[in-house]
Every structure is written in structure tokens, then in C-alpha cells.
Design an enzyme around this catalytic site. Structure first.
Site, short mmCIF file in Angstrom:
data_model
loop_
_atom_site.label_atom_id
_atom_site.label_comp_id
_atom_site.label_asym_id
_atom_site.label_seq_id
_atom_site.Cartn_x
_atom_site.Cartn_y
_atom_site.Cartn_z
CB SER A 108 -0.89 -0.01 1.26
OG SER A 108 -1.49 1.25 1.45
CE1 TYR A 132 -6.15 4.99 -2.39
CE2 TYR A 132 -4.52 4.62 -0.68
CZ TYR A 132 -5.76 4.36 -1.22
OH TYR A 132 -6.61 3.47 -0.62
CB THR A 158 -6.17 2.59 -5.30
OG1 THR A 158 -5.46 1.37 -5.08
CG2 THR A 158 -7.52 2.53 -4.62
CE LYS A 228 -7.02 -2.85 -4.52
NZ LYS A 228 -7.65 -2.01 -3.52
CG HIS A 252 -10.91 0.48 -1.08
ND1 HIS A 252 -10.21 1.36 -1.86
CD2 HIS A 252 -10.22 0.44 0.09
CE1 HIS A 252 -9.17 1.83 -1.19
NE2 HIS A 252 -9.14 1.27 0.00
C1 FMN Z 1 -7.87 -2.22 6.58
C2 FMN Z 1 -7.80 -2.13 5.09
C3 FMN Z 1 -6.94 -1.21 4.51
C4 FMN Z 1 -6.87 -1.11 3.12
N1 FMN Z 1 -5.97 -0.24 2.58
C5 FMN Z 1 -5.89 -0.14 1.23
C6 FMN Z 1 -4.95 0.74 0.64
O1 FMN Z 1 -4.18 1.39 1.32
N2 FMN Z 1 -4.95 0.83 -0.72
C7 FMN Z 1 -5.80 0.10 -1.51
O2 FMN Z 1 -5.76 0.21 -2.72
N3 FMN Z 1 -6.67 -0.76 -0.97
C8 FMN Z 1 -6.74 -0.90 0.38
N4 FMN Z 1 -7.62 -1.78 0.93
C9 FMN Z 1 -8.46 -2.62 0.03
C10 FMN Z 1 -7.76 -3.93 -0.32
O3 FMN Z 1 -6.69 -3.71 -1.18
C11 FMN Z 1 -8.71 -4.91 -1.00
O4 FMN Z 1 -9.33 -4.27 -2.09
C12 FMN Z 1 -9.77 -5.48 -0.07
O5 FMN Z 1 -9.26 -5.66 1.23
C13 FMN Z 1 -10.28 -6.80 -0.61
O6 FMN Z 1 -11.29 -7.31 0.19
P1 FMN Z 1 -11.05 -8.46 1.30
O7 FMN Z 1 -10.47 -7.79 2.50
O8 FMN Z 1 -12.43 -8.98 1.54
O9 FMN Z 1 -10.12 -9.50 0.71
C14 FMN Z 1 -7.68 -1.94 2.31
C15 FMN Z 1 -8.52 -2.88 2.91
C16 FMN Z 1 -8.57 -2.99 4.27
C17 FMN Z 1 -9.47 -4.05 4.88
#
Ligand code: FMN
Length: 364
Positions: A108, A132, A158, A228, A252
């Protein structure tokens, strides 16, 4: 402890027991009423497999190719922010776990370790960088430069944030990042050395990014750029037209727009729109190897998991994250064998159909 886990739910339960309520809520929660968060999981389960027998498959293997490189399975680690909230080694431990499991880690932008540190922690592993875009383009440039110089093979841009979704669990818990926890790569560009709150960090991002900005990013050609946060055929078409090497179908993890379509339900139209012109990845709600099999049968090249790997890390560090990835690979291998498929590539659209509507029984 993690050696006793039988499935992802075991890691999730142990992580929930270990984390304080506010931190657990930050990772587990979604936006609003969390309808999309729940639907992401349920939507994979609305599909049923059509296994084939007597296909002569001796052993099924999960190994695959993603973006021109090998992985032990078509399941990658999704970018998840602030991993040192759950483990002192944070992203470094996650990178080692992904490398040991033979798959890609996507780091990330909001990581609590710098891209160069992650590269040094798991030099043999494959890594991608989630980006980002910031209002201050110098910040975006510095992030890309460090990632590319540190051997990150792809940029995953993203596009479904900012702004951040309304995460009501965090509001209710009054969740705040601990003062000592920062994003070192942002602090390095900023120069002030101060840690920022989540809100301050989101406020630095560029909400006005458009497709011409995306095209500019994708056209540099240093590494492939994936889009994404795509949930429609229209945006998949635009992403490919503006130079994306691939799409990550994603909402997300249900954290942005509540009641947006589940990633499982969005997948088929995006596969059709991309029509082989790029890689199609999907994330959200993958908790079982069978979910992966359904995604592949619907035309995804690979999936990503966010929370499952994070629960492993939170409950048992690097070993726990590795254990979750291994469990998912074993489940996928068994699903492939029982479907009569020697490899992920053998799964096709004929291997799945929608589950029949659940009959409603009245209990008198
Ligand atoms: C706590 C948390 C933080 C996340 N931070 C980011 C991030 O910094 N950048 C991003 O593109 N997606 C982020 N995501 C989304 C994840 O990349 C991903 O799309 C998502 O967790 C997929 O769903 P799942 O948790 O059910 O596998 C985050 C998800 C969670 C749960």
C-alpha cells in the site's frame, strides 16, 4: 497456534481475540451499513461448481502466470494500509510471508515500511506497488521512483478513493492511529517527519484525477500500470483505452461506497469488456479456495486477498500470514482436482452456474 488453523475463519477468530476493539474495527469494517462488505462474501457463494469426472488428471497444481511472471497460485496479497498496527514487523513480515508462499505482495501507499525496506526484507519475492495520486505531484513521483528503483514490478493505481468512505465502526470507536505510527515514505517526502492522521493523509490525495492523468501515468512505460477499483464494463473499457495493463475489479473490500455492486457480481461484465486485452484481477470477499475457483471460472486471471492475510499476520505474524496463504492454495488445489482440472487455466465458464434461488420454507 497457526498450525492448528483449518481455514481462514480460524485466523480471523484468533485475530479478533488478539486485537483491541478499535484496531479490529478498522481492519474488519466497511462503509455505512456494510452491505457491500457482507455481499462481497455472499456473492461468491451464489455460484455453484459443475465438476467434471474422469478427466485423467493425476495431480492438480495451482501454479500460474500473472503479468508475465510465475506465482505458486493465482492468489496475491492485496494492498492493506498500516500493517504495523497488528504486528511489529508489519509489511516486512507480510512481504516475507508472500515470498515464502510464492506469490506477489502488493504494498500500500499507506504502508508503515518504505518500499526499499520491503524489498530488502524479501529480496526474492515478487512485489507490486499500490499508488494513490497526490495533489502534490512531487509526492506521487517520489513514491513511484522509490518503488520502481526497489524492484516493484507494477503500479496498481487505486481509483475508488479519495475521498475515504464513511467507516462508522471507526467513528463509533473513536479510532485513531497511534501517534508514533506513520507512513515513512510520505514523511520522507514531506520532510517534516510528522505522522499524519488517516483524514489528513486522504486530504493530501487528488480527488480530481481523471483519465488523462491515468493515461499520462500509464504511458511512461517504466512498469505496467493496473487500474484498481473498477466495477463497471464502461470503466474497464476506459482503463484499457487509456493504457492500463490490467484491471483490479474491486470495491475496496466494501470500505468505500456502501451498496456498490459486489466484486463477484461485477466480474463477468468486466471480463467481457476487457476481452483479453489486459489482465483481470478481482478482490473482495475471497475466503475459500473455492471462491478462487469460481473467480477463475468466471474469467479472472487471479484474485487478491486483503483481510485473510491480515488476520494471519495479526494472529501469528509472518508464520500466520504464510499459513493463511498456504491454506488457500491447498483448498484451491483440492477444488481443481475435484473439478477435474490439472491447473487454474483449465477452469472455464462451463465449470460454474448460478445457484438456484434458495427456496423459502415456512416453519409453522
Ligand atoms: C484495513 C484495510 C486497509 C486497506 N488499505 C488499502 C490501501 O491502502 N490501498 C488500496 O488500494 N486498498 C486498500 N484496501 C483494500 C484492499 O486492497 C482490498 O481491495 C480489499 O481488502 C479486498 O477485500 P477483502 O479484504 O475482503 O479480501 C484496504 C482494505 C482494508 C481491509
Amino acid at each position: 497456534m497457526s498450525e492448528n488453523w483449518i481455514n481462514v475463519s480460524d485466523a480471523e477468530r484468533d485475530a479478533a481475540e488478539k486485537l483491541d476493539a478499535g484496531t479490529h474495527g478498522y481492519f474488519a469494517g466497511g462503509a455505512g451499513d456494510e452491505e457491500t462488505l457482507r455481499d462481497n462474501i455472499v456473492a461468491w457463494r451464489r455460484w455453484r461448481l459443475r465438476p467434471r469426472v474422469l478427466t485423467g488428471v493425476d495431480t492438480a497444481g495451482a501454479a500460474a502466470q500473472v503479468l508475465g511472471g510465475p506465482v505458486s497460485m493465482p492468489l496475491l496479497v492485496a494492498p492493506v494500509a498500516y500493517q504495523r498496527l497488528v504486528d511489529p514487523e508489519g509489511e516486512l513480515a507480510m512481504a516475507r510471508a508472500a515470498a515464502a508462499a510464492g506469490t506477489v505482495m502488493c504494498l500500500s501507499t499507506l504502508a508503515t515500511a518504505r518500499p526499499s525496506e520491503v524489498a530488502a526484507a524479501a529480496p526474492g519475492g515478487r512485489r507490486w506497488f499500490q499508488l494513490y495520486a497526490f495533489k502534490d505531484t512531487a509526492v506521487t513521483e517520489a513514491l513511484i521512483d522509490e518503488a520502481v528503483a526497489s524492484g516493484f514490478e507494477a503500479i496498481v493505481a487505486t481509483l475508488d478513493a479519495p475521498p475515504g468512505g464513511n467507516r462508522e465502526r471507526d467513528l463509533r470507536a473513536g479510532f485513531r492511529l497511534p501517534g508514533e505510527l506513520g507512513v515513512p515514505s510520505l514523511m520522507a517526502v514531506d520532510g517534516s517527519g510528522r505522522s499524519l492522521t488517516i483524514e489528513q493523509t486522504f486530504a493530501m490525495m487528488n480527488p480530481a484525477m481523471d483519465w488523462s492523468d491515468f493515461a499520462e501515468l500509464a504511458s511512461r512505460g517504466r512498469v505496467p500500470v493496473l487500474a484498481k477499483g473498477i466495477l463497471t464494463a464502461e470503466d474497464a473499457e476506459l482503463a484499457i483505452a487509456h493504457g492500463a495493463a490490467g484491471i483490479v475489479v474491486s470495491n475496496h473490500g466494501g470500505r468505500q461506497l456502501d451498496r456498490s455492486i459486489s466484486s463477484a457480481d461485477a466480474l463477468a461484465e468486466i471480463v467481457a469488456a476487457v476481452d483479453g486485452r489486459g489482465t483481470v484481477l478481482v478482490d473482495g470477499g475471497i475466503r475459500r479456495g473455492i471462491d478462487v475457483a469460481v473467480a477463475l471460472a468466471l474469467g479472472a486471471d487471479a484474485v487478491l486477498v486483503g483481510r485473510p492475510a491480515l488476520w494471519g499476520l495479526a494472529a501469528a505474524g509472518e508464520t500466520g500470514a504464510r499459513r493463511v496463504l498456504d491454506l488457500l492454495r491447498e483448498e484451491l488445489e483440492l477444488a481443481l482436482a475435484l473439478c477435474g482440472c490439472a491447473s487454474p487455466a483449465a477452469l472455464g465458464r462451463d465449470h460454474v452456474r448460478r445457484a438456484p434461488a434458495t427456496p423459502v420454507y415456512s416453519v409453522e
